[in-house]
Design a protein around this motif. Structure first.
Motif, PDB file in Angstrom:
ATOM      1  N   ALA A 296       0.819  -1.211   0.000  1.00 51.06           N
ATOM      2  CA  ALA A 296       0.000   0.000   0.000  1.00 51.06           C
ATOM      3  C   ALA A 296       0.853   1.261   0.000  1.00 51.06           C
ATOM      4  CB  ALA A 296      -0.946  -0.011   1.200  1.00 51.06           C
ATOM      5  N   VAL A 297       2.045   1.183   0.568  1.00 51.30           N
ATOM      6  CA  VAL A 297       2.939   2.340   0.614  1.00 51.30           C
ATOM      7  C   VAL A 297       3.298   2.806  -0.795  1.00 51.30           C
ATOM      8  CG1 VAL A 297       5.239   3.118   1.335  1.00 51.30           C
ATOM      9  CG2 VAL A 297       3.859   1.695   2.866  1.00 51.30           C
ATOM     10  N   PHE A 298       3.320   1.865  -1.760  1.00 49.83           N
ATOM     11  CA  PHE A 298       3.699   2.193  -3.136  1.00 49.83           C
ATOM     12  C   PHE A 298       2.508   2.638  -3.996  1.00 49.83           C
ATOM     13  CE2 PHE A 298       7.010  -0.625  -1.564  1.00 49.83           C
ATOM     14  CZ  PHE A 298       8.153   0.032  -1.969  1.00 49.83           C
ATOM     15  N   HIS A 299       1.339   2.754  -3.366  1.00 49.48           N
ATOM     16  CA  HIS A 299       0.137   3.283  -4.019  1.00 49.48           C
ATOM     17  C   HIS A 299      -0.240   2.550  -5.305  1.00 49.48           C
ATOM     18  CE1 HIS A 299       0.899   7.396  -1.893  1.00 49.48           C
ATOM     19  NE2 HIS A 299       0.548   6.436  -1.071  1.00 49.48           N
ATOM     20  N   PRO A 300      -0.591   1.270  -5.175  1.00 52.84           N
ATOM     21  CA  PRO A 300      -1.154   0.589  -6.349  1.00 52.84           C
ATOM     22  C   PRO A 300      -2.507   1.211  -6.693  1.00 52.84           C
ATOM     23  CG  PRO A 300      -1.462  -0.748  -4.385  1.00 52.84           C
ATOM     24  CD  PRO A 300      -0.603   0.410  -3.976  1.00 52.84           C
ATOM     25  N   LYS A 301      -2.966   0.959  -7.908  1.00 57.61           N
ATOM     26  CA  LYS A 301      -4.279   1.475  -8.309  1.00 57.61           C
ATOM     27  C   LYS A 301      -5.372   0.765  -7.524  1.00 57.61           C
ATOM     28  CE  LYS A 301      -7.382   1.759 -12.320  1.00 57.61           C
ATOM     29  NZ  LYS A 301      -7.537   1.402 -13.753  1.00 57.61           N
ATOM     30  N   LYS A 302      -5.269  -0.565  -7.428  1.00 60.41           N
ATOM     31  CA  LYS A 302      -6.264  -1.371  -6.710  1.00 60.41           C
ATOM     32  C   LYS A 302      -5.534  -2.463  -5.934  1.00 60.41           C
ATOM     33  CE  LYS A 302      -9.996  -3.001  -8.885  1.00 60.41           C
ATOM     34  NZ  LYS A 302     -10.844  -3.936  -9.695  1.00 60.41           N
ATOM     35  N   LEU A 303      -6.022  -2.726  -4.721  1.00 63.47           N
ATOM     36  CA  LEU A 303      -5.470  -3.790  -3.889  1.00 63.47           C
ATOM     37  C   LEU A 303      -6.605  -4.747  -3.548  1.00 63.47           C
ATOM     38  CD1 LEU A 303      -3.007  -4.930  -2.463  1.00 63.47           C
ATOM     39  CD2 LEU A 303      -3.453  -3.392  -0.539  1.00 63.47           C
ATOM     40  N   VAL A 304      -6.519  -5.984  -4.069  1.00 65.67           N
ATOM     41  CA  VAL A 304      -7.567  -6.980  -3.881  1.00 65.67           C
ATOM     42  C   VAL A 304      -7.150  -7.922  -2.753  1.00 65.67           C
ATOM     43  CG1 VAL A 304      -8.985  -8.738  -4.979  1.00 65.67           C
ATOM     44  CG2 VAL A 304      -8.092  -6.827  -6.339  1.00 65.67           C
TER      45      VAL A 304
END
Length: 609
Positions: A296-304
């Motif tokens: 999450a620190v790397f700011h993905p577009k979506k985390l499932v």
């Protein structure tokens, strides 16, 4: 004392000092100079009085906490006094066409001496009498460098229940030096003696740059005493304002057994994570949830977040939403990896770019009693997720494996080795890059030895250790998760990544450390040896002799090419396990499974290929 009373007192004291100083200056110099004139004295004193209070307000002499006064506060006094004298000199020039320099110089010296003395006397009184009169615990500071100096200053200036009375430091040049009034009494080897001589209640380790091995050495010395052992926060936490220097924490087993952190290649990770869709199976587990936090620190577009247990998925979902809801689309998904159709639907719906497969049965003795469940979850569950990822066109797939997959002696290790074979085979057949990452034991994960030991200690003991010579490799949950993420960046396809985990740790030493960290002695809790449990090894390996590559592909990360079986034979074996193969193989499997330890022995045989 209220702010108004304190302000009135300081203004009153300064007023007396200002008027007293200029009158005394005139009185002392009058016999030697014919300067006495009531008009001159009155105008000069009024100018000095007004200008002093103006500059005292400008330099906040009435707002400072003088019980903590230092050189900075003294400089402020000198500036205010100097400027007020300068204004008085200007007034004398215009009013009398003369400047009474010697009177003003004497007045300046009296101002600095008396105003400074009035302020610093309160600090001296507080440090000498008020602080020592409190019932404070006597503290020994380990480390007389910048960290230790900061800790002492914080303890002396803040309202805490600790009073620093001595330093120890291994730097010979600092021996017997006095820092903030505290003497360096010896080296870390002298800790037990210093604790006894100085009647120490608390020991504070204040060396932010310490390596893990050095913390262990210092802790061993501290453990010889009955003093409470604490450690200062990480310096980055202090710098970012998350904690204060004086917010000491207990020494954790991670401080003693954890290794130096692996530095990540941030750019390569950001390149394949930032702005992309990332899916994590087992997202509610110890490793899976930490992977989610660090991704999450790397700011993905979506985390499932995929998981079977609704409570654990709910917890990690809410945690991430509280921190990243405005930045990341977070999607909690309940699903069992054994449900093949569900896995394909999830992959097709979310179209992830990266998959981290952390869902697995990992408890060694429990899987020995339930071998078919280990096969269904660790092999067929992995196969379902991996084939669904390949069908959906996932770019990278990272399997969480285990050091128990090397020369497996238990069903859990054997199933993890076969799971590695599954993804290696798929890597050859699809465009997806499939890789595996092998861990040692993870400190504090669910089902690991540390929570068990802690429960036994809380219950009064004894702590049960299987064998006095049993060893294991250990890493922290954040380190294990970082390795997984970095492996994804390094992946080209088919690799098995292994962390250079240093030296293995004796489980009995781990038990001893946990007992002492909990505030007990070994004699109070006791250690009981119970013998090896089903499927356990005495020692564990990370790569067998055929897989070892001496060079590191990344600092502290090795890469191994595990032996692979021929594809057709491998799929025939998998099909037989799934009861979909030729009749003769199904019959053989049933016969083997019904025999004592039949399935287990078959798995060991195949996994050793």
């Amino acid at each position: 004392m209220t702010y108004q009373k304190r302000l009135s007192l300081l203004i009153g004291v300064d007023s007396v000092i200002v008027l007293f100083s200029i009158y005394i200056g005139y009185f002392i110099l009058h016999p030697y100079m014919d300067i006495y004139n009531s008009g001159t004295l009155f105008i000069s004193s009024i100018a000095l009085f007004i200008s002093h209070h103006v500059f005292a307000w400008v330099y906040k002499l009435y707002q400072k906490a003088w019980e903590y006064a230092s050189v900075r506060e003294l400089v402020a006094i000198v500036k205010a006094v100097t400027l007020s004298i300068a204004v008085t000199a200007v007034v004398q020039t215009f009013a009398f066409q003369d400047i009474y320099i010697r009177v003003l110089l004497l007045t300046w010296m009296l101002h600095v001496l008396l105003i400074g003395g009035s302020r610093f006397s309160w600090r001296l009184y507080r440090d000498r009498f008020v602080a020592e009169s409190d019932e404070k615990k006597r503290a020994l500071i380990v480390g007389a460098g910048s960290g230790g100096s900061t800790v002492v200053r914080q303890l002396q200036h803040n309202e805490t229940d600790l009073q620093p009375v001595a330093f120890v430091d291994d730097d010979e040049r600092k021996q017997r030096l006095e820092i903030h009034g505290i003497i360096v009494e010896g080296t870390t080897a002298d800790i037990p003696q210093v604790v006894e001589d100085k009647q120490i209640d608390n020991i504070i380790i204040a060396i932010p740059s310490l390596k893990r091995s050095e913390i262990q050495h210092i802790y061993d010395q501290c453990a010889k005493t009955k003093a409470k052992i604490q450690i200062m926060p990480m310096i980055e936490d202090v710098m970012t304002g998350r904690v204060s220097v004086s917010q000491f924490r207990e020494v954790q087993v991670e401080d003693l057994l954890g290794r130096e952190p692996v530095e990540l290649d941030i750019e390569s990770i950001a390149e394949y994570v930032t702005g992309r869709t990332v899916l994590v199976t087992g997202a509610g587990g110890s490793i899976g949830s930490e992977i989610c936090r660090q991704i999450a620190v790397f700011h993905p577009k979506k985390l499932v977040l995929v998981g079977h247990g609704e409570n654990s998925i709910y917890q990690i979902d809410m945690e991430l939403r509280n921190r990243y809801q405005e930045l990341i689309e977070i999607m909690p998904v309940i699903g069992d990896i054994q449900d093949r159709e569900r896995m394909f639907n999830i992959m097709q719906e979310h179209q992830p770019d990266v998959v981290y497969h952390a869902a697995a049965h990992k408890h060694v003795p429990l899987m020995e009693y339930n071998p078919k469940e280990a096969v269904k979850n660790n092999i067929f569950g992995t196969k379902n997720v991996a084939e669904a990822a390949a069908t959906a066109g996932v770019g990278k797939f990272v399997l969480i494996s285990s050091d128990k997959a090397v020369n497996p002696t238990n069903i859990m290790g054997a199933t993890k080795r076969v799971a590695e074979m599954v993804i290696q085979q798929l890597d050859k057949e699809s465009k997806t890059s499939f890789v595996a990452v092998r861990f040692g034991n993870v400190l504090g994960s669910r089902g690991s030895v540390i929570p068990l030991f802690k429960k036994q200690i809380q219950a009064g003991g004894p702590v049960t250790v299987t064998h006095p010579h049993m060893t294991r490799y250990f890493m922290t949950i954040p380190e294990a998760s970082r390795l997984v993420i970095q492996a994804g960046a390094l992946a080209r396809g088919g690799e098995i990544f292994v962390l250079d985990m240093g030296e293995p740790v004796k489980i009995v030493d781990l038990a001893r450390n946990l007992i002492t960290l909990s505030g007990y002695t070994i004699e109070e809790i006791g250690i009981q040896f119970s013998g090896l449990r089903p499927g356990e090894k005495m020692f564990e390996e990370l790569l067998n002799e055929n897989e070892v590559h001496s060079e590191q592909i990344f600092p502290k990360i090795h890469i191994g090419k595990a032996a692979q079986v021929e594809g057709e034979l491998f799929y025939e074996f998998i099909a037989s396990l799934n009861s979909k193969g030729p009749t003769i193989l199904k019959k053989q499997l049933i016969e083997i499974a019904n025999a004592k330890d039949g399935l287990r022995e078959l798995m060991k045989e195949v996994a050793s290929v």
